[in-house]
Design an enzyme around this catalytic site. Structure first.
Site, PDB file in Angstrom:
ATOM      1  N   PRO A 226       0.783  -0.831  -0.335  1.00 39.58           N
ATOM      2  CA  PRO A 226      -0.228   0.132   0.263  1.00 39.58           C
ATOM      3  C   PRO A 226       0.815   1.092  -0.030  1.00 39.58           C
ATOM      4  CG  PRO A 226      -0.017  -1.668   2.188  1.00 39.58           C
ATOM      5  CD  PRO A 226       0.715  -2.435   1.211  1.00 39.58           C
TER       6      PRO A 226
ATOM      7  N   GLU B  90       2.821  -7.265   7.931  1.00 39.61           N
ATOM      8  CA  GLU B  90       2.672  -5.567   8.335  1.00 39.61           C
ATOM      9  C   GLU B  90       3.933  -5.213   6.857  1.00 39.61           C
ATOM     10  OE1 GLU B  90       1.695  -3.665  10.622  1.00 39.61           O
ATOM     11  OE2 GLU B  90       1.190  -5.758  11.038  1.00 39.61           O
TER      12      GLU B  90
ATOM     13  N   ARG C 126      -3.657  -8.385 -20.581  1.00 39.67           N
ATOM     14  CA  ARG C 126      -4.575  -8.008 -21.510  1.00 39.67           C
ATOM     15  C   ARG C 126      -3.891  -6.892 -22.926  1.00 39.67           C
ATOM     16  NH1 ARG C 126      -7.397  -3.196 -20.597  1.00 39.67           N
ATOM     17  NH2 ARG C 126      -8.984  -4.379 -21.600  1.00 39.67           N
TER      18      ARG C 126
ATOM     19  N   ASP D 144     -10.804   1.029 -23.983  1.00 39.69           N
ATOM     20  CA  ASP D 144     -11.621   1.101 -23.077  1.00 39.69           C
ATOM     21  C   ASP D 144     -11.328   2.400 -22.329  1.00 39.69           C
ATOM     22  OD1 ASP D 144     -10.585  -1.340 -22.666  1.00 39.69           O
ATOM     23  OD2 ASP D 144      -8.495  -1.783 -22.123  1.00 39.69           O
TER      24      ASP D 144
HETATM   25  N1  ADE Z   1      -1.218  -5.076   0.118  1.00 38.98           N
HETATM   26  C1  ADE Z   1      -1.969  -5.115   1.294  1.00 38.98           C
HETATM   27  N2  ADE Z   1      -2.614  -3.823   0.503  1.00 38.98           N
HETATM   28  C2  ADE Z   1      -2.700  -3.248  -0.621  1.00 38.98           C
HETATM   29  C3  ADE Z   1      -2.139  -2.713  -2.123  1.00 38.98           C
HETATM   30  N3  ADE Z   1      -3.202  -2.015  -1.308  1.00 38.98           N
HETATM   31  N4  ADE Z   1      -2.031  -2.553  -3.146  1.00 38.98           N
HETATM   32  C4  ADE Z   1      -0.673  -3.661  -3.508  1.00 38.98           C
HETATM   33  N5  ADE Z   1      -0.617  -4.340  -1.707  1.00 38.98           N
HETATM   34  C5  ADE Z   1      -0.659  -4.389  -0.866  1.00 38.98           C
END
Ligand code: ADE
Length: 270
Positions: A100, A127, A165, A180
Site C-alpha cells: 500500500p 506488516e 490483456r 477502454d
Molecule cells: N498489500 C496490502 N495492501 C495493498 C495494496 N493496496 N496494494 C498492493 N499491495 C497491497
C-alpha cells in the site's frame, strides 16, 4: 524488444508468495488462461517458504523497535530472487513489490510493464517486508489502491491481468483494448479514449423492462454513433472523474463537446 512478431517469447511473471494455492483458480480463467495457453505469458508461482533456511520454514520475524505484527525477513526474499536470476543470468528483471506504500497502479504503469520481458511480483503479508527489500531489491513498489489488504496476492493478480490483456493477440479484439477507459493513458499513444472513462455499452434487447437503448445506437449512422460515444465518455469523466480531464489534451471536437456538456448541466431540469 519484448514482443518480436517473428519470434514471440512469453512475458514471464514470477510470483513469490507464502500462499501459492491462492493463484490456482485465477490462472485457469480469462486472459491469464488464454495468455498462458497461447504462449504469450508464462506464470510461475514460487512458495517463499522454500527459500527459508530453517526446518520451520520461517519467513517472518518480530519488528525491531517493537509494535504489533510480524515482518517478512529479507533473506528468503533475496534468496528467491537470486535463484531466479541464476536461472536466467542474461535477463533484465523488473522486481515489483506489492504494497500500500507503492505508487498507484494506473493504465500507464500497466502499459509500461507490458513492454517488459520478465516481471517478478513480491506479495507480502502481515506488516509487510523488511524495508531493505523495498530499498535494495525491488525496482518498483506498486499499490492497487488507497486501502490496505491483508496481503499482496490479489494485487499481484490484478497486475498480471492488467498487463496480460495488453499483450498483442491476448484479447483477440485489439480495438476493444484501445477503446477502454484509460486506453492510451501514456502520452503519444493512439487510444480512442485517451485517458478518460469508457462510454456506456448496450446489447439486446433494445428495450428491457421499459428502459430503451439510446436510439442513436440503433440508427446505423456510424459517425453519429462515434460522436455520441465520445460525448458520453467525456460526460461520464466530467461527472465522475473530473481530475482526469485536467491533463487531457483536448481536440477541437472534445472542447466543443465539453462545452455542450457544461451548458446542458446548467440548464434547469424539468
Ligand atoms: N498489500 C496490502 N495492501 C495493498 C495494496 N493496496 N496494494 C498492493 N499491495 C497491497
Amino acid at each position: 524488444m519484448a514482443h518480436c512478431a517473428a519470434f514471440p517469447s512469453p512475458v514471464i511473471f514470477d510470483v513469490i508468495t507464502i500462499f501459492p494455492d491462492f493463484f490456482t483458480s485465477i490462472l485457469e480463467h480469462g486472459v491469464l488462461k488464454r495468455g498462458r495457453a497461447s504462449g504469450q505469458v508464462e506464470i510461475r508461482i514460487h512458495d517463499l517458504r522454500n527459500f527459508s533456511d530453517d526446518r520451520h520454514r520461517t519467513v517472518d520475524d518480530r519488528p525491531f523497535g517493537g509494535g504489533p505484527g510480524m515482518v517478512f525477513k529479507p533473506e528468503p526474499i533475496f534468496r528467491a530472487l537470486e535463484a531466479l536470476k541464476a536461472e536466467s543470468p542474461e535477463e533484465k528483471f523488473r522486481v515489483v513489490l506489492l504494497s500500500p506504500q507503492g505508487r498507484l497502479l494506473t493504465q500507464a504503469v500497466a502499459e509500461d510493464f507490458s513492454r517488459e520481458q520478465h516481471i517478478v511480483l513480491l506479495s507480502a503479508r502481515y506488516e509487510g517486508v523488511d524495508e531493505r527489500v523495498a530499498e535494495h531489491l525491488a525496482t518498483d513498489e506498486i499499490s492497487i489502491g488507497d486501502y490496505v489488504l491483508p496481503g499482496g496476492e490479489l494485487a499481484a493478480a490484478v497486475v498480471m491481468e492488467a498487463v496480460t490483456r495488453l499483450l498483442p493477440g491476448v484479447l483477440g479484439n485489439e480495438e476493444s483494448r484501445e477503446q477502454d477507459s484509460f486506453a492510451g493513458a501514456e502520452s503519444g499513444s493512439r487510444g480512442a479514449a485517451r485517458g478518460i472513462l469508457d462510454c456506456p455499452h448496450y446489447t439486446r434487447p433494445a428495450e428491457f423492462r421499459g428502459w430503451p437503448v439510446p436510439e442513436v445506437l440503433l440508427s446505423g449512422n456510424h459517425e453519429e454513433v462515434r460522436r455520441w460515444r465520445r460525448r458520453q465518455a467525456l460526460e461520464k469523466t466530467w461527472r465522475k472523474r473530473p481530475d482526469l480531464l485536467s491533463n487531457l489534451p483536448l481536440s477541437k471536437e472534445d472542447a466543443k463537446l465539453l462545452e455542450e456538456i457544461r451548458q446542458a448541466a446548467l440548464e434547469p431540469t424539468r
